[in-house]
Design an enzyme around this catalytic site. Structure first.
Site, mmCIF file in Angstrom:
data_model
loop_
_atom_site.group_PDB
_atom_site.id
_atom_site.type_symbol
_atom_site.label_atom_id
_atom_site.label_comp_id
_atom_site.label_asym_id
_atom_site.label_seq_id
_atom_site.Cartn_x
_atom_site.Cartn_y
_atom_site.Cartn_z
ATOM 1 C CB CYS A 46 34.752 42.152 32.299
ATOM 2 S SG CYS A 46 33.682 40.938 31.508
HETATM 3 C C1 BEZ Z 1 35.096 37.294 32.880
HETATM 4 O O1 BEZ Z 1 34.999 38.473 32.586
HETATM 5 O O2 BEZ Z 1 36.061 36.870 33.494
HETATM 6 C C2 BEZ Z 1 34.047 36.295 32.490
HETATM 7 C C3 BEZ Z 1 32.735 36.699 32.370
HETATM 8 C C4 BEZ Z 1 31.772 35.764 32.035
HETATM 9 C C5 BEZ Z 1 32.154 34.441 31.805
HETATM 10 C C6 BEZ Z 1 33.481 34.063 31.895
HETATM 11 C C7 BEZ Z 1 34.441 34.994 32.241
#
Ligand code: BEZ
Length: 213
Positions: A46
């Site tokens: 994210c």
């Molecule tokens: C991420 O943004 O890295 C992420 C968020 C939730 C699950 C897996 C990755």
């Protein structure tokens, strides 16, 4: 709430965001819109996504597109995380991030897919036209960062159809030939598309991209 479909009106809402309270439809005004959810603040994928969107500001502005992000985290979390995004992605987040702690917007837009995760939003993307109708939906899993070049490519295609009566063929990119939409009769093509055209089949008519010099 059943899933939103193409052509449906984008549900309106008021929400707290990192840029103040917004009424979604008023905030969109006459612009195109992108509403996209991410699973959680302070997560790696994210962080790269929101930094990338900030770097695409000029591309979105050039297309008259307003962008809003969303997760079920609160405003304080969003503000703290923005500092990390700006630092690590070397950018400035300059679009609102909706704090959807009560999941009101997530539920309106069916952004929580309980069989994937009962608490967090998936990576939903909605492109909304100036008529407030949904033009595109895409859903990615939490573990896959989105391709924002593809999002810009689809917006370009949607705007070519809306403003120039052409559609875009498979793997189309800026500058490639377009296809004349089926609602245009072949006799009308020379007037509408003075750059030229080819009739490959009666239903397959191509023309150079109309909005390029
Ligand atoms: C991420 O943004 O890295 C992420 C968020 C939730 C699950 C897996 C990755």
């Amino acid at each position: 709430m059943s899933a939103l479909r193409l052509g449906d009106e984008a549900p309106n809402f008021t929400a707290q965001t990192t840029e103040g309270e917004i009424n979604f439809h008023d905030w969109l005004g006459d612009s195109w819109g992108v509403l996209f959810s991410h699973p959680a603040d302070y997560t790696p994928v994210c962080t790269t996504e929101l930094g990338t969107v900030a770097k695409y500001t000029d591309a979105f502005n050039a297309r008259n597109v307003k962008v809003a992000a969303l997760s079920v985290d609160g405003l304080e979390s969003h503000h703290g995380w923005i500092k990390d995004i700006n630092e690590t992605q070397e950018t400035t987040v300059n679009f609102p991030i909706i704090a959807d702690e009560d999941r009101k917007v997530s539920e309106l837009y069916d952004m929580i897919h309980p069989n994937a995760d009962s608490q967090l939003t998936v990576r939903s993307v909605f492109v909304i036209g100036p008529d407030k109708k949904i033009k595109l939906t895409i859903t990615y899993p939490a573990s896959t960062g989105r391709n924002f070049d593809e999002l810009i490519r689809v917006i370009d295609s949607l705007q070519l159809t809306a403003y120039h009566k052409v559609a875009t063929p498979a793997n189309w990119n800026q500058g490639d030939d377009c296809v004349v939409v089926p609602s245009v009769a072949t006799e009308e093509i020379p007037n509408l598309f003075p750059k030229g055209h080819k009739v490959i089949k009666p239903y397959l008519r191509t023309t150079p991209q109309p909005n390029l010099n």
